[in-house]
Every structure is written in structure tokens, then in C-alpha cells.
Scaffold this motif. Structure first.
Motif, PDB file in Angstrom:
ATOM      1  N   THR A 190      38.973 -34.112  47.621  1.00  0.00           N
ATOM      2  CA  THR A 190      39.382 -34.914  46.478  1.00  0.00           C
ATOM      3  C   THR A 190      38.409 -36.074  46.283  1.00  0.00           C
ATOM      4  N   ALA A 191      38.570 -36.766  45.157  1.00  0.00           N
ATOM      5  CA  ALA A 191      37.717 -37.922  44.877  1.00  0.00           C
ATOM      6  C   ALA A 191      37.927 -39.035  45.886  1.00  0.00           C
ATOM      7  N   ASP A 192      39.148 -39.141  46.428  1.00  0.00           N
ATOM      8  CA  ASP A 192      39.411 -40.164  47.446  1.00  0.00           C
ATOM      9  C   ASP A 192      38.697 -39.835  48.754  1.00  0.00           C
ATOM     10  N   GLU A 193      38.521 -38.548  49.018  1.00  0.00           N
ATOM     11  CA  GLU A 193      37.880 -38.138  50.268  1.00  0.00           C
ATOM     12  C   GLU A 193      36.357 -38.176  50.167  1.00  0.00           C
ATOM     13  N   LEU A 194      35.811 -37.794  49.029  1.00  0.00           N
ATOM     14  CA  LEU A 194      34.352 -37.777  48.861  1.00  0.00           C
ATOM     15  C   LEU A 194      34.022 -37.868  47.379  1.00  0.00           C
ATOM     16  N   ASN A 195      33.229 -38.852  47.016  1.00  0.00           N
ATOM     17  CA  ASN A 195      32.789 -39.016  45.627  1.00  0.00           C
ATOM     18  C   ASN A 195      31.267 -39.079  45.611  1.00  0.00           C
ATOM     19  N   LEU A 196      30.641 -37.969  45.256  1.00  0.00           N
ATOM     20  CA  LEU A 196      29.185 -37.893  45.278  1.00  0.00           C
ATOM     21  C   LEU A 196      28.558 -38.756  44.183  1.00  0.00           C
ATOM     22  N   GLN A 197      29.296 -39.055  43.136  1.00  0.00           N
ATOM     23  CA  GLN A 197      28.747 -39.861  42.043  1.00  0.00           C
ATOM     24  C   GLN A 197      28.409 -41.279  42.490  1.00  0.00           C
ATOM     25  N   LYS A 198      29.007 -41.723  43.565  1.00  0.00           N
ATOM     26  CA  LYS A 198      28.782 -43.088  44.052  1.00  0.00           C
ATOM     27  C   LYS A 198      27.606 -43.184  45.023  1.00  0.00           C
ATOM     28  N   LEU A 199      26.978 -42.061  45.320  1.00  0.00           N
ATOM     29  CA  LEU A 199      25.869 -42.076  46.274  1.00  0.00           C
ATOM     30  C   LEU A 199      24.600 -42.619  45.629  1.00  0.00           C
ATOM     31  N   ASP A 200      23.712 -43.105  46.474  1.00  0.00           N
ATOM     32  CA  ASP A 200      22.389 -43.539  46.028  1.00  0.00           C
ATOM     33  C   ASP A 200      21.562 -42.299  45.701  1.00  0.00           C
ATOM     34  N   PRO A 201      21.096 -42.140  44.448  1.00  0.00           N
ATOM     35  CA  PRO A 201      20.273 -40.962  44.106  1.00  0.00           C
ATOM     36  C   PRO A 201      19.028 -40.827  44.975  1.00  0.00           C
ATOM     37  N   GLY A 202      18.606 -41.889  45.621  1.00  0.00           N
ATOM     38  CA  GLY A 202      17.443 -41.824  46.497  1.00  0.00           C
ATOM     39  C   GLY A 202      17.662 -40.963  47.723  1.00  0.00           C
ATOM     40  N   LEU A 203      18.921 -40.620  48.004  1.00  0.00           N
ATOM     41  CA  LEU A 203      19.225 -39.745  49.141  1.00  0.00           C
ATOM     42  C   LEU A 203      19.014 -38.262  48.812  1.00  0.00           C
ATOM     43  N   LEU A 204      18.810 -37.953  47.533  1.00  0.00           N
ATOM     44  CA  LEU A 204      18.614 -36.561  47.118  1.00  0.00           C
ATOM     45  C   LEU A 204      17.185 -36.113  47.423  1.00  0.00           C
ATOM     46  N   ARG A 205      17.045 -34.864  47.891  1.00  0.00           N
ATOM     47  CA  ARG A 205      15.712 -34.339  48.231  1.00  0.00           C
ATOM     48  C   ARG A 205      15.442 -32.962  47.658  1.00  0.00           C
ATOM     49  N   HIS A 206      16.475 -32.249  47.260  1.00  0.00           N
ATOM     50  CA  HIS A 206      16.304 -30.930  46.653  1.00  0.00           C
ATOM     51  C   HIS A 206      15.497 -30.009  47.575  1.00  0.00           C
ATOM     52  N   ASP A 207      15.852 -30.013  48.862  1.00  0.00           N
ATOM     53  CA  ASP A 207      15.037 -29.284  49.844  1.00  0.00           C
ATOM     54  C   ASP A 207      15.791 -28.168  50.552  1.00  0.00           C
ATOM     55  N   TYR A 208      16.906 -27.726  49.993  1.00  0.00           N
ATOM     56  CA  TYR A 208      17.625 -26.624  50.630  1.00  0.00           C
ATOM     57  C   TYR A 208      16.758 -25.363  50.595  1.00  0.00           C
ATOM     58  N   GLU A 209      16.637 -24.697  51.740  1.00  0.00           N
ATOM     59  CA  GLU A 209      15.789 -23.512  51.846  1.00  0.00           C
ATOM     60  C   GLU A 209      16.645 -22.259  51.945  1.00  0.00           C
ATOM     61  N   TYR A 210      16.423 -21.351  51.003  1.00  0.00           N
ATOM     62  CA  TYR A 210      17.095 -20.061  51.070  1.00  0.00           C
ATOM     63  C   TYR A 210      16.479 -19.228  52.179  1.00  0.00           C
TER      64      TYR A 210
END
Length: 794
Positions: free
Chosen positions: A232-252
Motif C-alpha cells: 500500500t501507499a502507507d507501506e511504500l511510496n516510490l513517488q517520494k523517492l529521490d530520482p537520483g537513486l534510479l539507474r535503469h540497470d536491471y539486466e535480463y
């Protein structure tokens, strides 16, 4: 003519003749290391003659008067055709590659030496039953005789300027250990990353990302499980994270070691069961397997021969998968959890002691010497507990010891040799469950029409209330592994009412059985579902029907992604890139065909969207672990699609304002990448990406002309992951067969990369073209073209 010109002409002439001489010397050296294919040779160690026949593809038939002579002869043939490949496998497992290749591979040796596999193999060998030791010794003698009989050592040793070391019985056990690394290694690293995720995320988020299966599953027992709900939003809200933490590095990871295996009962054939198998592994030249038929008198009958055909593995004296006129058997990687991490508590006053169930115990330190060609040897200290070696740390820095089935004292044996003489699925099941090997799905059928599934290999029996996917403290009594499951506890299916069995590395059982096997990273069930549905589309089967399933490259799994991409493009009307993407989708026919641009575009779109969605969750972990990278999560299709359908704002990555924005941005990113390449999007068909790179391990070090000579042709290949015809440029079906026991003449057998490892052999690359085109070749070796007789030395 001037003096300068005459001198230059003489130089060119001399250089030309030197090149010819050099080429002739190289050719003669290579030719001198060719196997002996015909004639007779006298050998010490044989009790009676052995006949070795080769057909047009180099498939061998060995006929001996007893099993020990046959093991000797198989070792002789394996050595002459594949000794270097056998050597690489034992060295990878033992951590001894640097002795051949120098400092460039020392890091790989360091990693392997942590497990002390050579020492463990010596210990296992001493514990094996006498009959198995005799068989391994006979095979080793044959290997060394085969190597010694070559006029010149195999050509890779000429290139590396090294000498091959003799084969020992313990080396055959190292081959089995090497398969543990191939089939189990990813599980260990995955669980370290899962521990970091579990510590950093709310429990609901962790479960949402890491559940064992969902709607794509096609289990053999029970129904597909429901995917857990998102946090739920109370448990985890990704919108509140710092965008600088994003890396787009997931490897298939499309190269998931595994296989397809399926079978039908005699009710759906002409009486005998029908068993199909294609083992998915990395593809090399030569192939891992060696097409082999062995014949010898039955020890239980004076007028009956044991007659087995299938895939032998150079390095061990048995047929791994195949048929014996009464049964046929096959394997796929089970992806159960057969490795656990133990959190180690060191004595604060004495770091050389750790807390065990019996109190403080000393850490045992072993010193492993890594021999490095052309450099100083290295000494590696390996600290071990009674559970296993300490080789990692948990998220909080706590030392971790590894408990892994491959490290146990009875982890390897050649019990499978007993399959040669059994005649029923029940007898085969008992042998498979007692075999020392990486735990595999085992499907077997017999001549009477029966089929069965179980797990081959040892399954740990766990005790105590702990999650085996996460590191745990085992110092409390009765916590951890307390031995192996008994045969009566193994999951087993015999003659299902559907008359069909299938496995494809996905979850195959409900929770109560999953509790026994664990979850080692099951593959998504899309491939298994497609195989199951194809099996239920027919009520009668022939080998050609089974082949059609194996070669099925329909992209059923991507259909909904195609529709989603169409929807996203409709929202981007007027964008310059949108028109080109829309045109690319016009050739969509639902197949991973080599000429399909649409398939490649849709596949890239799915990967792009999945990376973006998962990156939000990875960013949440990076708040505590800045260097965190998501491990391969094969089941996350369920989580990603749930989010696409429900579109909860709080689970949208922080760099997007809406889910529509994310989906359109993913389409544009795919377009930007493909447009930058020559010819734009319209030239980007699937075959361009999925072009074979099935190469000899030495080819990278050679000039382009010689490289092309050693490697298989760079041909575009149909197929992909998440469909029965699994195929990437260097990964796919390392063999493909279907056989009805008792009707082996009607079966087929294909494999890539060829039978021989020698580039001048007529069998180098043999059968590869038929594998590419899906044209079946005979399961039994064909008419003999070359005959060699091995005779006892008088």
C-alpha cells in the motif's frame, strides 16, 4: 629490372614460400593430433576386443564384452575427440585454469578454489562403492591411453605451449561438480541479493517482487498460485523517492540453464511411451554432449545385450540421457533451492572461533595454491566451518558460510549407470532419486507405455523455522540440514490421468511440495504453459509431433505486450518517431521469426518497460544500500503486469508523472535506440539480433579467417526465451531428441557444434546444419562408415 625491384621480388618469393612451409607445418601438426578412426590398435588394460563404429556424423557405437572394457573404450574415444574440453571442465570446477591460461583467469580460479572441489572429489571417490570406483578407474585408463595414442597432443595445447595432465578417477567427479556450477551457481548469488532486498523493503513489497509463481505457471500438481498483492501507499511510496537513486540497470538473463522435457503414455501412441528432451545450455564448438551408443552382454542373461543410446558427457563413463530399449529418460533443471547461507557468529575475543550448536568451535583454515602460468603462484586461505566455507557477508557485514549440496560428502556418484539395465519406470525412479548429481526434474517412460516424474539427485532435509531463501542463524540445535530426504518423501507422479507430463524449469508443484524443494529461482511458466497446451491439443503423438512442439517459436507470451505497445503508440499520435514504430508493427504475426521486425520491437518494449518499473523498487533498496543491483527475478512479469493493469500512483517510479507517461516514454526509448542504427527501425529484424555466435573457445585469439574456420556459421536463428524453441545467439538446445523405448529406430537426435573437437576431423561441426534447420537425424547411429577395433595387448 633494377636491383631494388629484383631484391623485392626475391623477398616476396621467399616470404611466400615461408608462408607455405609454415602452413604445411601447422597442417601436419594438426593432422598428427587427429583421432584414429579406422584399423586396429593393441592396448594394455583391455580384457577383450572392443569394436567402435562411426557413422556419417561421427556418432559412435561401441560394442564390448563387458562393462569395464566398454568404459575403457569410451574413455579412449572421449580423450581422442574431446580431451581439451574435458580438461577445461575439470579445471573450471577445481579452480586450475590459470595453470593453462595465466593471470587473466586467476580471479575465476580464486572463486572456484573457495569450494575446494578437488579435495572434496578425492574424499568422495574414496567413499564410492567398489563397482563405481572400478568403472571410473577403467575409464581413466582409457582416457590416458587415448591421449597417449595421439601422435601430437591436441592442438589447444600446441597453441598454449602446455602439456595435458593425465586423467584421474577423481577428475570424473569434478565433471559432475562442474555441472553443479552450471546448474546451481546463480542461486547462491541471488539469495545474497534477496537478503539485501528483504532488509530494505517492507515485507509486502518483498513478497510482491519475489513470489515463486503466478498465473503463467503450468504445474504438474495443483493449480497456478495467485500472485501476492502490492504494498500500500502507507507501506511504500516510490513517488517520494529521490530520482537520483534510479539507474535503469536491471539486466535480463535470457540464458537460464534448464531444458524442456515432456512425455506421453502409450495410450496416446502406438503402445510405448514417448519421451522428448532438449537441454538448454550455453552453446560451444564442439558441443557439450557426445552422441553415443553402447552395447554389451547383459550380466543377468546369456542371450540378451544391454543396448543404450543417447548423450554421453566426455569426462564420465555413462549415458546421461537416452534410451535402453526398455526405458527412455530425460532431465530438466529443477530450480529447487539446494544451497543455504548460514550467518556466522565469531567469538569477539577470538575470531578464529565460531558459535556452533555444540558451542564455540575452531574455524578450519585451508591453504590452496593456485599455479599461474608465467607468473608467481598464489596462495589462497579458505576458512571453513562444519557447515561449509565462509565466502560472503550479509547486508550488515556478518560473515556467511555456504551450505550447498555440491559440497556434501556424497554429492557425486555415477549411480545413473544402473539405468542401463532397468526395464520399468519404477526401477528407474529409485535409481534417479539416489544419484549424486545436481537435482533435476526426471521424466522417464517405458516400453509398456508408463511415464513418471520425480526429482533425480539428492534433496536436503531441512529442520527448524527459517526461510531457506535468506541467510539464517543455525547455531541453535536442530536447525539447518539434517541429511537427505528419504525416497518415500520425494515428490512423484506415476501415470497421470491426463497421460501427459511436462517440465520446463518453472514451478511444478503446490506449496506443500515447494516446501521440500525450495525456490532456487524458478523460470517464468510461459514456456511450460505453451508446451502443456500443445500437448493437450492432440490425442495421438508421433516423434514428428513432439519435434513440432520443440521447434515451436510462437510468441504467445508477447501478444499482450504487442497490444500494449499499440495502445501506447496511439497515445503518441503526431510524434515523428511514432509513425516508424507503427509501421514496424505491421509485420507482427505472433512468431519469433528471423525476418520479423515487429517481434524485435515488441520484445525490446517489454524489456524497457520492465526495467523502468523495477528500477523504482531498486531505488527504494538503494536508500540503505547505495550500490544495490537487482538480481534476476524470473517471476517479475507477474508483478510488472499487475502494476500496468492497476496503475497505482504510489508505485510509479519518481521520474514519471503518470503510468501513461511511463509507457509512452518506453516506446520512444526503444524507437530512439533502433533509429540510430543503419537503416533505422525497418531494418532491425529479429534475425539480426539473434544471429548465432556458437564458437570455439580459442577462436577469439585467432585472426578473422581462422576464427571463421573454427566457429559455426553466423546464421540468424528463430526462437527466444519464454517459448519452447529457446534460442539466443550462444544459448539454446544443446541437444534435442525424442524416442520411444523399444522403437529407437523411429526416434531422432540433433545437436549443434558437432561431434569432434578437432578442426580437421570429418565430424567437426557434424550435424550442426540439421540442428539449425530442425531437420531430424536418427536417434540411433546410422550405417558405419569407419570401424576401429581396440584389442588387448598380448
Amino acid at each position: 629490372m633494377s636491383f631494388t625491384i629484383r631484391l623485392f621480388c626475391r623477398f616476396l618469393t621467399t616470404f611466400f614460400f615461408l608462408c607455405i612451409i609454415f602452413a604445411a607445418v601447422v597442417w601436419l601438426l594438426l593432422r598428427s593430433s587427429l583421432p584414429q578412426y579406422q584399423g586396429e590398435t593393441n592396448l594394455s588394460g583391455l580384457a577383450s576386443p572392443v569394436t567402435i563404429e562411426r557413422d556419417a556424423l561421427g556418432s559412435v557405437t561401441l560394442e564390448a564384452q563387458n562393462r569395464l572394457d566398454l568404459a575403457y573404450a569410451l574413455g579412449y574415444i572421449h580423450a581422442q575427440e574431446r580431451f581439451f574440453e574435458m580438461d577445461l571442465m575439470r579445471r573450471r570446477a577445481a579452480g586450475e585454469l590459470a595453470e593453462l591460461f595465466g593471470s587473466a583467469v586467476v580471479s575465476a580460479d580464486r572463486k572456484a578454489r573457495q569450494y575446494r572441489m578437488r579435495a572434496r572429489s578425492k574424499d568422495i571417490l574414496a567413499r564410492l562403492p567398489l563397482a563405481q570406483r572400478h568403472l571410473l578407474n577403467a575409464y581413466s585408463d582409457g582416457v590416458n591411453q587415448g591421449l597417449e595414442a595421439l601422435s601430437i597432443r591436441p592442438f589447444p595445447y600446441l597453441l598454449t605451449r602446455t602439456q595435458p595432465h593425465p586423467w584421474r578417477a577423481q577428475d570424473s567427479l569434478l565433471i559432475i561438480k562442474a555441472m553443479y556450477f552450471t546448474l546451481n551457481d546463480s542461486t547462491k548469488d541471488r539469495e545474497l541479493a534477496l537478503s539485501v532486498m528483504h532488509e530494505a523493503l517492507p515485507e509486502t513489497a518483498y513478497q510482491f517482487l519475489t513470489a515463486s509463481g503466478g498465473s503463467w505457471d503450468a504445474p504438474l500438481i495443483g493449480d497456478a498460485p495467485d500472485w501476492p498483492p502490492p504494498p500500500t501507499a502507507d507501506e511504500l511510496n516510490l513517488q517520494k523517492l529521490d530520482p537520483g537513486l534510479l539507474r535503469h540497470d536491471y539486466e535480463y538473463s535470457d540464458n537460464v540453464p534448464g531444458s524442456n522435457s515432456f512425455a506421453v503414455t502409450g495410450t496416446l501412441t502406438d503402445g510405448s511411451s514417448l519421451v522428448a528432451n532438449d537441454m538448454h545450455l550455453e552453446l560451444h564448438v564442439p558441443n557439450l554432449w557426445f552422441h553415443t551408443r553402447i552395447i554389451y552382454p547383459s550380466p543377468n542373461s546369456d542371450d540378451h545385450n544391454i543396448d543404450i543410446t543417447g548423450a554421453s558427457l566426455p569426462g564420465i563413463p555413462i549415458i546421461v540421457a537416452g534410451a535402453n530399449r526398455h526405458i527412455a529418460w530425460s532431465f530438466t533443471n529443477s530450480y529447487g533451492d539446494f544451497a543455504d547461507w548460514v550467518r556466522i557468529t565469531l567469538d569477539p575475543q577470538d575470531k578464529s572461533r565460531y558459535l556452533a550448536p555444540t558451542g564455540w568451535q575452531p574455524v578450519t583454515t585451508y591453504h590452496e595454491t593456485i599455479q599461474v602460468r608465467g607468473a608467481k603462484n598464489e596462495t589462497l586461505a579458505v576458512d571453513e566451518t562444519h557447515w561449509g566455507p565462509i565466502i560472503a557477508t550479509d547486508y550488515d557485514g556478518s560473515p556467511l558460510a555456504l551450505v550447498w549440496s555440491a559440497l556434501q560428502s556424497n554429492a557425486a556418484n555415477i549411480e545413473l549407470v544402473k539405468l542401463e539395465q532397468v526395464e520399468t519406470v519404477n526401477d528407474a525412479i529409485a535409481i534417479a532419486q539416489n544419484t549424486g548429481m545436481p537435482a533435476q526434474n526426471f521424466i522417464v517412460g517405458d516400453k509398456s507405455g508408463n511415464i513418471s516424474w520425480t526429482i533425480a539427485g539428492r534433496i536436503p532435509q531441512r529442520s527448524g523455522n527459517y526461510n531457506p531463501q535468506l541467510p539464517a542463524d543455525w547455531h541453535l540445535p536442530n536447525t539447518g540440514w539434517i541429511g537427505w530426504l528419504k525416497a518415500s518423501q520425494y515428490p512423484l507422479i506415476l501415470n497421470p490421468t491426463s497421460h501427459r507430463l511436462w517440465t520446463a524449469n518453472a514451478r511444478i508443484a503446490p506449496d506443500h511440495i515447494l516446501g521440500l524443494l525450495g525456490d532456487g529461482g524458478y523460470d517464468l511458466g510461459a514456456r511450460a504453459t505453451q508446451i502443456r497446451d500443445s500437448l493437450f491439443d492432440r490425442d495421438h503423438f508421433t516423434p514428428s509431433d513432439m519435434l513440432a512442439i520443440q521447434l515451436d517459436y510462437r510468441a504467445l507470451f508477447l501478444t499482450r505486450w504487442y497490444e500494449l505497445l499499440q495502445s501506447s503508440l496511439n497515445q503518441a499520435q503526431g510524434e515523428p518517431w511514432q509513425t516508424e514504430m507503427q509501421q514496424a508493427l505491421e509485420d507482427w504475426d505472433g512468431y519469433a521469426a528471423v525476418d520479423s521486425v515487429a517481434y524485435r520491437v515488441v520484445r525490446a518494449y517489454r524489456q524497457e518497460i520492465t526495467k523502468s518499473i523495477l528500477d523504482g523498487f531498486a531505488a527504494a533498496v538503494r536508500r540503505r544500500q547505495p550500490d544495490f543491483k537487482l538480481p534476476p527475478l524470473n517471476q517479475t512479469e507477474h508483478a510488472v503486469w499487475h502494476l500496468i493493469e492497476q496503475r497505482p500512483q504510489h508505485l510509479l517510479p519518481p521520474n514519471y508523472r503518470s503510468w501513461e507517461n511511463l509507457l509512452v516514454a518506453g516506446a520512444k526509448q526503444v524507437a530512439d535506440i533502433l533509429q540510430k542504427q543503419p537503416g533505422g527501425i525497418a531494418a532491425r529484424n529479429w534475425g539480426e539480433y539473434n544471429t548465432a555466435h556458437i564458437n570455439h573457445p580459442f577462436s577469439r585469439a585467432l585472426p578473422a579467417l581462422l576464427r571463421k574456420w573454427l566457429n559455426m556459421p553466423a546464421e540468424p536463428l528463430p526462437g527466444d526465451s519464454n517459448m519452447p524453441r529457446v534460442q539466443t545467439p550462444d544459448f539454446g538446445a544443446s541437444l534435442r531428441f525424442t524416442v520411444a523405448p523399444g522403437k529407437e529406430e523411429q526416434g531422432y537426435y540433433n545437436m549443434p557444434g558437432g561431434q569432434s573437437g578437432h578442426p580437421l576431423s570429418p565430424y567437426y561441426g557434424s550435424g550442426h546444419d540439421q540442428w539449425v534447420t530442425g531437420n531430424p537425424t536418427s536417434f540411433l547411429p546410422g550405417r558405419p562408415e569407419k570401424i576401429l577395433r581396440l584389442l588387448p595387448l598380448e
